[in-house]
Write a protein that holds these residues in place. Structure first.
Motif, mmCIF file in Angstrom:
data_model
loop_
_atom_site.group_PDB
_atom_site.id
_atom_site.type_symbol
_atom_site.label_atom_id
_atom_site.label_comp_id
_atom_site.label_asym_id
_atom_site.label_seq_id
_atom_site.Cartn_x
_atom_site.Cartn_y
_atom_site.Cartn_z
ATOM 1 N N ALA A 1 0.835 -1.208 0.000
ATOM 2 C CA ALA A 1 0.000 0.000 0.000
ATOM 3 C C ALA A 1 0.863 1.249 0.000
ATOM 4 O O ALA A 1 2.008 1.232 0.455
ATOM 5 C CB ALA A 1 -0.918 0.008 1.221
ATOM 6 N N SER A 2 0.285 2.333 -0.492
ATOM 7 C CA SER A 2 0.974 3.623 -0.426
ATOM 8 C C SER A 2 0.621 4.372 0.849
ATOM 9 O O SER A 2 1.314 5.314 1.229
ATOM 10 C CB SER A 2 0.641 4.473 -1.651
ATOM 11 N N GLY A 3 -0.440 3.947 1.526
ATOM 12 C CA GLY A 3 -0.862 4.561 2.782
ATOM 13 C C GLY A 3 -2.002 3.769 3.385
ATOM 14 O O GLY A 3 -2.574 2.882 2.740
ATOM 15 N N ILE A 4 -2.323 4.110 4.629
ATOM 16 C CA ILE A 4 -3.399 3.440 5.356
ATOM 17 C C ILE A 4 -4.356 4.484 5.896
ATOM 18 O O ILE A 4 -3.931 5.460 6.537
ATOM 19 C CB ILE A 4 -2.851 2.620 6.546
ATOM 20 N N ILE B 1 4.930 4.426 5.697
ATOM 21 C CA ILE B 1 3.818 4.918 4.880
ATOM 22 C C ILE B 1 2.884 5.731 5.777
ATOM 23 O O ILE B 1 2.761 5.450 6.973
ATOM 24 C CB ILE B 1 3.062 3.775 4.161
ATOM 25 N N PRO B 2 2.205 6.735 5.214
ATOM 26 C CA PRO B 2 1.309 7.545 6.037
ATOM 27 C C PRO B 2 0.087 6.762 6.495
ATOM 28 O O PRO B 2 -0.393 5.865 5.805
ATOM 29 C CB PRO B 2 0.912 8.703 5.110
ATOM 30 N N CYS B 3 -0.379 7.127 7.678
ATOM 31 C CA CYS B 3 -1.565 6.496 8.259
ATOM 32 C C CYS B 3 -2.472 7.581 8.808
ATOM 33 O O CYS B 3 -2.030 8.431 9.585
ATOM 34 C CB CYS B 3 -1.142 5.549 9.384
ATOM 35 N N ILE B 4 -3.727 7.551 8.404
ATOM 36 C CA ILE B 4 -4.713 8.505 8.908
ATOM 37 C C ILE B 4 -5.802 7.722 9.633
ATOM 38 O O ILE B 4 -6.410 6.813 9.076
ATOM 39 C CB ILE B 4 -5.305 9.364 7.775
ATOM 40 N N GLU B 5 -6.009 8.095 10.886
ATOM 41 C CA GLU B 5 -7.022 7.457 11.733
ATOM 42 C C GLU B 5 -8.334 8.219 11.591
ATOM 43 O O GLU B 5 -8.350 9.450 11.633
ATOM 44 C CB GLU B 5 -6.545 7.489 13.181
ATOM 45 N N ALA C 1 -0.426 7.357 14.157
ATOM 46 C CA ALA C 1 -1.089 7.992 13.013
ATOM 47 C C ALA C 1 -0.397 9.286 12.597
ATOM 48 O O ALA C 1 0.069 10.056 13.437
ATOM 49 C CB ALA C 1 -2.552 8.272 13.350
ATOM 50 N N THR C 2 -0.371 9.514 11.304
ATOM 51 C CA THR C 2 0.094 10.780 10.751
ATOM 52 C C THR C 2 -0.883 11.887 11.116
ATOM 53 O O THR C 2 -0.487 13.012 11.403
ATOM 54 C CB THR C 2 0.195 10.665 9.214
ATOM 55 N N MET D 1 -4.671 12.114 2.235
ATOM 56 C CA MET D 1 -3.749 11.090 1.764
ATOM 57 C C MET D 1 -3.256 11.432 0.361
ATOM 58 O O MET D 1 -2.062 11.314 0.061
ATOM 59 C CB MET D 1 -4.423 9.719 1.767
ATOM 60 N N ALA D 2 -4.157 11.878 -0.506
ATOM 61 C CA ALA D 2 -3.762 12.252 -1.869
ATOM 62 C C ALA D 2 -2.760 13.393 -1.830
ATOM 63 O O ALA D 2 -1.761 13.386 -2.564
ATOM 64 C CB ALA D 2 -4.992 12.642 -2.687
ATOM 65 N N THR D 3 -2.990 14.358 -0.964
ATOM 66 C CA THR D 3 -2.047 15.470 -0.827
ATOM 67 C C THR D 3 -0.721 14.980 -0.291
ATOM 68 O O THR D 3 0.357 15.342 -0.796
ATOM 69 C CB THR D 3 -2.642 16.551 0.099
ATOM 70 N N ARG D 4 -0.772 14.125 0.706
ATOM 71 C CA ARG D 4 0.441 13.572 1.320
ATOM 72 C C ARG D 4 1.260 12.786 0.296
ATOM 73 O O ARG D 4 2.479 12.846 0.302
ATOM 74 C CB ARG D 4 0.022 12.680 2.473
ATOM 75 N N LEU D 5 0.552 12.060 -0.559
ATOM 76 C CA LEU D 5 1.223 11.254 -1.572
ATOM 77 C C LEU D 5 1.565 12.069 -2.818
ATOM 78 O O LEU D 5 2.135 11.538 -3.770
ATOM 79 C CB LEU D 5 0.353 10.040 -1.946
ATOM 80 N N LYS D 6 1.120 13.337 -2.826
ATOM 81 C CA LYS D 6 1.375 14.263 -3.942
ATOM 82 C C LYS D 6 0.874 13.716 -5.267
ATOM 83 O O LYS D 6 1.560 13.755 -6.283
ATOM 84 C CB LYS D 6 2.858 14.612 -4.004
ATOM 85 N N VAL D 7 -0.345 13.234 -5.234
ATOM 86 C CA VAL D 7 -0.983 12.728 -6.445
ATOM 87 C C VAL D 7 -1.697 13.898 -7.106
ATOM 88 O O VAL D 7 -2.461 14.621 -6.480
ATOM 89 C CB VAL D 7 -1.990 11.597 -6.111
ATOM 90 N N ALA D 8 -1.454 14.085 -8.384
ATOM 91 C CA ALA D 8 -2.109 15.162 -9.127
ATOM 92 C C ALA D 8 -3.572 14.804 -9.355
ATOM 93 O O ALA D 8 -3.884 13.668 -9.683
ATOM 94 C CB ALA D 8 -1.410 15.373 -10.461
#
Length: 149
Positions: free
Chosen positions: A69-72, A96-100, A122-123, A141-148
């Motif tokens: 995974a790229s994040g949780i 990897i980032p984790c958001i609760e 948790a991040t 998560m999208a921002t953290r992963l820098k997904v356009a």
């Protein structure tokens, strides 16, 4: 496309829409999954959405996420307040980032819910916003992963 974001859901969340709707809302977990899958696609992401009532299965999935995974995004439900095993698994996945996410505001409920062990790994934490918390977690998560977009 990056690896999927694992969206992991703990015990009793399979009963969303039926169990205490005055606390947890009327949406089902399937409703949330469908919305997140559509939103993720618009962000260049995919989600791997799972639910279990078993602590060990959640630990297995977190361990799997370390490489798959790229994040949780995790709603640990009641396990958030009690599970050192889930905390330890998340600490082992710290690369990897984790958001609760919690649907209810755990700080406005019974005192035993005021502490989340998961928060220590948790991040970020989102609580009290109902199912919108999942959407906000995916956005973060999208921002953290820098997904356009």
């Amino acid at each position: 496309m990056p690896k999927p974001v694992f969206v992991l859901n703990g015990p009793n969340l399979n009963l969303l829409g039926e169990r205490e709707p005055e606390v947890y809302g009327h949406e089902t977990l399937d409703d949330i999954r469908d919305r997140l899958e559509a939103s993720a696609a618009g962000k260049g992401l995919t989600v791997d959405f799972r639910q279990s009532n078993r602590e060990g299965e959640l630990v297995d999935w977190i361990q799997e996420a370390r490489t798959a995974a790229s994040g949780i995004i995790i709603n640990p439900a009641g396990y958030g307040h009690t599970s050192i095993a889930i905390l330890d698994a998340l600490l082992a996945a710290a690369d990897i980032p984790c958001i609760e996410v919690h649907l209810s505001n755990i700080y406005k409920r019974e005192s035993f819910r005021h502490r989340s062990l998961v928060s220590q790994a948790a991040t970020g934490v989102i609580c009290g916003l109902g199912s919108l918390g999942y959407d906000l977690a995916l956005e973060a998560m999208a921002t953290r992963l820098k997904v356009a977009p």
